[in-house]
Design an enzyme around this catalytic site. Structure first.
Site, PDB file in Angstrom:
ATOM      1  N   ASN A 169      86.493 -71.907 -53.313  1.00 21.77           N
ATOM      2  CA  ASN A 169      86.811 -73.634 -53.875  1.00 21.77           C
ATOM      3  C   ASN A 169      87.579 -73.994 -55.542  1.00 21.77           C
ATOM      4  O   ASN A 169      88.133 -75.072 -55.778  1.00 21.77           O
ATOM      5  CB  ASN A 169      85.109 -74.191 -54.850  1.00 21.77           C
ATOM      6  CG  ASN A 169      84.202 -72.631 -55.581  1.00 21.77           C
ATOM      7  OD1 ASN A 169      84.233 -71.968 -55.518  1.00 21.77           O
ATOM      8  ND2 ASN A 169      83.357 -73.302 -56.004  1.00 21.77           N
ATOM      9  N   GLU A 267      77.808 -64.796 -60.396  1.00 24.04           N
ATOM     10  CA  GLU A 267      77.413 -65.760 -60.035  1.00 24.04           C
ATOM     11  C   GLU A 267      77.562 -66.894 -59.134  1.00 24.04           C
ATOM     12  O   GLU A 267      78.474 -67.115 -58.234  1.00 24.04           O
ATOM     13  CB  GLU A 267      79.461 -66.848 -60.925  1.00 24.04           C
ATOM     14  CG  GLU A 267      80.007 -66.106 -62.280  1.00 24.04           C
ATOM     15  CD  GLU A 267      79.024 -67.000 -64.190  1.00 24.04           C
ATOM     16  OE1 GLU A 267      78.408 -67.926 -63.489  1.00 24.04           O
ATOM     17  OE2 GLU A 267      79.277 -66.347 -64.279  1.00 24.04           O
ATOM     18  N   CYS A 301      80.314 -75.049 -58.293  1.00 24.22           N
ATOM     19  CA  CYS A 301      78.098 -73.964 -58.613  1.00 24.22           C
ATOM     20  C   CYS A 301      77.799 -74.975 -59.310  1.00 24.22           C
ATOM     21  O   CYS A 301      76.512 -74.992 -59.514  1.00 24.22           O
ATOM     22  CB  CYS A 301      79.133 -72.760 -58.453  1.00 24.22           C
ATOM     23  SG  CYS A 301      80.145 -72.469 -60.416  1.00 24.22           S
ATOM     24  N   GLU A 478      80.472 -65.404 -68.164  1.00 27.94           N
ATOM     25  CA  GLU A 478      81.938 -64.356 -68.380  1.00 27.94           C
ATOM     26  C   GLU A 478      83.018 -66.040 -69.130  1.00 27.94           C
ATOM     27  O   GLU A 478      81.695 -66.826 -69.657  1.00 27.94           O
ATOM     28  CB  GLU A 478      82.941 -65.464 -66.467  1.00 27.94           C
ATOM     29  CG  GLU A 478      82.027 -64.806 -65.320  1.00 27.94           C
ATOM     30  CD  GLU A 478      82.502 -65.031 -64.087  1.00 27.94           C
ATOM     31  OE1 GLU A 478      82.442 -66.385 -63.189  1.00 27.94           O
ATOM     32  OE2 GLU A 478      83.925 -64.594 -64.221  1.00 27.94           O
TER      33      GLU A 478
HETATM   34  P1  NAI Z   1      80.380 -66.390 -49.847  1.00 26.60           P
HETATM   35  O1  NAI Z   1      79.681 -66.085 -50.685  1.00 26.60           O
HETATM   36  O2  NAI Z   1      79.961 -65.892 -48.363  1.00 26.60           O
HETATM   37  O3  NAI Z   1      82.143 -65.942 -49.837  1.00 26.60           O
HETATM   38  C1  NAI Z   1      82.372 -66.274 -51.497  1.00 26.60           C
HETATM   39  C2  NAI Z   1      83.196 -64.391 -51.375  1.00 26.60           C
HETATM   40  O4  NAI Z   1      83.081 -62.986 -51.077  1.00 26.60           O
HETATM   41  C3  NAI Z   1      84.831 -64.971 -50.243  1.00 26.60           C
HETATM   42  O5  NAI Z   1      85.520 -64.472 -51.157  1.00 26.60           O
HETATM   43  C4  NAI Z   1      84.082 -63.783 -49.030  1.00 26.60           C
HETATM   44  O6  NAI Z   1      85.477 -63.377 -48.254  1.00 26.60           O
HETATM   45  C5  NAI Z   1      83.223 -62.788 -50.050  1.00 26.60           C
HETATM   46  N1  NAI Z   1      82.235 -62.202 -49.365  1.00 26.60           N
HETATM   47  C6  NAI Z   1      81.892 -62.774 -48.102  1.00 26.60           C
HETATM   48  N2  NAI Z   1      81.262 -61.617 -47.481  1.00 26.60           N
HETATM   49  C7  NAI Z   1      81.093 -60.304 -48.397  1.00 26.60           C
HETATM   50  C8  NAI Z   1      80.486 -58.911 -48.691  1.00 26.60           C
HETATM   51  N3  NAI Z   1      79.308 -58.467 -47.542  1.00 26.60           N
HETATM   52  N4  NAI Z   1      80.561 -59.001 -49.582  1.00 26.60           N
HETATM   53  C9  NAI Z   1      81.680 -59.020 -50.736  1.00 26.60           C
HETATM   54  N5  NAI Z   1      82.222 -60.298 -50.270  1.00 26.60           N
HETATM   55  C10 NAI Z   1      81.585 -60.489 -49.248  1.00 26.60           C
HETATM   56  O7  NAI Z   1      80.121 -68.030 -49.589  1.00 26.60           O
HETATM   57  P2  NAI Z   1      80.540 -68.672 -48.153  1.00 26.60           P
HETATM   58  O8  NAI Z   1      80.353 -68.361 -46.939  1.00 26.60           O
HETATM   59  O9  NAI Z   1      82.355 -68.841 -48.356  1.00 26.60           O
HETATM   60  O10 NAI Z   1      80.145 -70.298 -48.287  1.00 26.60           O
HETATM   61  C11 NAI Z   1      78.595 -70.371 -48.295  1.00 26.60           C
HETATM   62  C12 NAI Z   1      77.483 -71.364 -49.705  1.00 26.60           C
HETATM   63  O11 NAI Z   1      78.207 -70.351 -50.598  1.00 26.60           O
HETATM   64  C13 NAI Z   1      78.443 -72.498 -49.501  1.00 26.60           C
HETATM   65  O12 NAI Z   1      78.424 -73.340 -48.694  1.00 26.60           O
HETATM   66  C14 NAI Z   1      78.494 -72.443 -51.259  1.00 26.60           C
HETATM   67  O13 NAI Z   1      76.761 -73.334 -50.823  1.00 26.60           O
HETATM   68  C15 NAI Z   1      77.652 -71.811 -51.805  1.00 26.60           C
HETATM   69  N6  NAI Z   1      78.941 -70.529 -52.722  1.00 26.60           N
HETATM   70  C16 NAI Z   1      79.470 -70.985 -53.912  1.00 26.60           C
HETATM   71  C17 NAI Z   1      79.662 -70.277 -54.934  1.00 26.60           C
HETATM   72  C18 NAI Z   1      79.710 -70.870 -56.188  1.00 26.60           C
HETATM   73  O14 NAI Z   1      80.447 -71.073 -56.684  1.00 26.60           O
HETATM   74  N7  NAI Z   1      78.530 -70.733 -56.636  1.00 26.60           N
HETATM   75  C19 NAI Z   1      81.421 -70.443 -54.544  1.00 26.60           C
HETATM   76  C20 NAI Z   1      81.676 -70.566 -52.978  1.00 26.60           C
HETATM   77  C21 NAI Z   1      80.111 -70.463 -52.389  1.00 26.60           C
END
Ligand code: NAI
Ligand code: MG
Length: 497
Positions: A169, A267, A301, A478
């Site tokens: 994002n 975060e 977020c 952060e």
């Molecule tokens: P995600 O948490 O799976 O992905 C975020 C990052 O983590 C990406 O770089 C991804 O490649 C990495 N990642 C995924 N699995 C991992 C693992 N097992 N070990 C280490 N790194 C890993 O989130 P995703 O699937 O893209 O989005 C799902 C939901 O998460 C969204 O719908 C939203 O609700 C939330 N989200 C929240 C964010 C925030 O800013 N707090 C940012 C992105 C998503």
């Protein structure tokens, strides 16, 4: 629009991409293909089409980057005079500004966000490097008063190799807010951007290199979370992890960190309340609600995804918000519409599912509520700006992070109830309070369980303000000088004289 920006926008609109985008990892000061040669595609959410290929990293690539970062720990970066390290980081800021137009167009293509927001993110990334550049030679320890027979002091040492898992994002912003303080503290870095948005982190690593950050100090490995991300967070050569993303992945990351006792900052998500009290300036509140939930199509977020409003002003405020939401134009981010697309097709399905289920439960949809496309092209992954009215405290849409342009409205009758609703989710990232009542504002700021509270301006602040969550929004902070402390470990030295 400057001529520089115009040139990149025109190229992107004419060809659907830009020539010369980075397509390999950045490891030990050079661009490297994956060891097994695998690549994957990134898509433009505004069209739904592939526009670039990049390296699909595996454990071997992660290992090469972590080894390079460990070698570089012993090198010139850590030993450089802090003021000199600061000069290098100031140069990174200048190079970000010099390349702002291209970085912003790439960020828009990769994430979908509006160009004006991408330009803001790029400017913020440059400011972040300036802030920590200036802090390098002010990150001082203490002397400890043990009396005349002792000399006691603390040293701030870099924690070592820091891993940064970055979401889609805010790809460049999140990379910058992790990398800049880690580098300022003398750490070395391995970043893993999201597979949906790998490009600007690679560009940032190249700019760091150009600015004089030594080889091996700043590495970027691209690829999926399941492969590259998981290999990075379980690597015993990593000393600290900064993870930004979903709660469930955060839990996995914590588990992976446990065997190595790796330090962590998490975060995670939010369901942040924006409270509008009966005496608030309603025009100001409406303006802020719009930005809080529809900026970046709600994929923030810290989005103000719950509007908590006093019953006496509910009708007036919601009339204004729903009218403004319905009037937002949708379109490809490069055209700077009122709101851009969601980042991926699967994410669009997730957001649409929440709204469809709410409708099926009988929730009132004041405006929006449908998936759609760019009206000019019939392409892309869009969702209408949506307002769900008068939700119950335990409704799924109130309790879970939707991460899209869906405002969930809750009505309160008194401050006690407002506070209970504000604290009534598993999250605790941020909160907004709109009121002219100074005491009420500060009582709520004290009693709301959140990492930060904004009064009369949602998202107020900047790089100098610490940022992070409570409860299931994570832990650690952060930004601000707190981030420098996150990337440092204190050593106490006590001498008997
Ligand atoms: P995600 O948490 O799976 O992905 C975020 C990052 O983590 C990406 O770089 C991804 O490649 C990495 N990642 C995924 N699995 C991992 C693992 N097992 N070990 C280490 N790194 C890993 O989130 P995703 O699937 O893209 O989005 C799902 C939901 O998460 C969204 O719908 C939203 O609700 C939330 N989200 C929240 C964010 C925030 O800013 N707090 C940012 C992105 C998503
Ligand atoms: Mg993309």
């Amino acid at each position: 629009m400057t001529s520089d920006l115009q040139r990149w926008v025109q190229e992107a609109q004419a060809t659907g991409t830009l020539a010369g985008l980075p397509d390999r990892h950045f490891i030990d000061g050079v661009a490297l293909a994956s060891a097994d040669g695998c690549t994957m595609a990134t898509l433009d959410p505004g069209t739904g089409r592939v526009f670039a290929q990049f390296a699909a990293g595996q454990a071997a690539d992660v290992d090469a980057a972590v080894q390079a970062a460990n070698r570089a720990l012993k090198g010139s970066w850590r030993d450089m005079a802090p003021a000199q390290r600061g000069r290098v980081l100031h140069r990174v800021a200048e190079l970000i500004r010099a390349n702002a137009a291209r970085l912003a167009v790439v960020e828009t293509l990769d994430s979908g966000k509006r160009l004006v927001e991408a330009l803001g993110d790029v400017a913020g990334a440059a400011n972040c490097f300036d802030y920590y550049a200036g802090a390098c030679d002010k990150h001082q320890g203490d002397s400890l008063p043990l009396g005349p027979d002792y000399l006691a002091y603390t040293l701030n040492e870099p924690v070592g190799v820091t891993a940064h898992i970055i979401p889609w994002n805010y790809p460049l912003s999140t990379a910058a807010r992790g990398l800049a303080p880690a580098l300022a503290a003398g750490c070395t870095v391995v970043a893993k951007p999201a597979e949906q948005t790998p490009l600007t982190a690679l560009m940032l690593a190249e700019l760091c290199h150009q600015a004089g950050v030594p080889a091996g100090v700043c590495n970027v490995v691209t690829g999926t979370g399941r492969e590259a991300g998981a290999a990075l967070v379980r690597h015993p050569g990593v000393h600290h992890i900064t993870f930004t993303g979903s709660v469930n992945t955060g839990i996995d990351v914590m588990r992976s960190a446990a065997p190595n006792i790796t330090r962590l900052v998490l975060e995670l998500g939010g369901k942040s309340p924006l409270l509008v009290l009966a005496d608030a300036d309603l025009a100001l509140a409406a303006e802020n609600v719009m930005g809080a939930i529809f900026e970046n199509a709600g994929q923030i977020c810290s989005a103000g995804s719950r509007l908590l409003v006093a019953r006496s002003v509910h009708g007036q405020l919601l009339e204004a918000v729903a009218a403004r939401a319905a009037a937002l134009s949708l379109g490809h981010g490069l055209r700077d519409p009122g709101m851009g697309p969601l980042n991926s097709e699967s994410h669009l399905q997730k957001v649409a599912g929440y709204v469809a289920r709410a409708r099926a439960r009988g929730v009132k949809v004041l405006t929006g509520g449908q998936a759609c496309t760019d009206p000019q092209t019939g392409q892309g992954w869009f969702f209408q700006p949506t307002v769900l009215d008068d939700l119950a405290a335990f409704d799924e849409a109130v309790q879970e992070e939707i991460f899209g342009p869906v405002l969930c409205v809750q009505i309160f009758d008194d401050l006690e109830q407002a506070l209970a609703l504000a604290n009534g989710t598993p999250f605790g990232l941020v909160a907004g309070v709109f009121t002219r009542d100074f005491s009420a504002a500060h009582r709520l700021a004290r009693d709301i369980d959140a990492g930060q509270v904004y009064i009369n301006e949602y998202f107020a602040g900047g790089i100098s303000v610490p940022f992070g969550g409570n409860k299931r929004s994570g832990f650690g902070r952060e930004k601000g000088l707190e981030a420098l402390r996150s990337y440092s470990k204190t050593k106490s030295v006590v001498a008997r004289l």
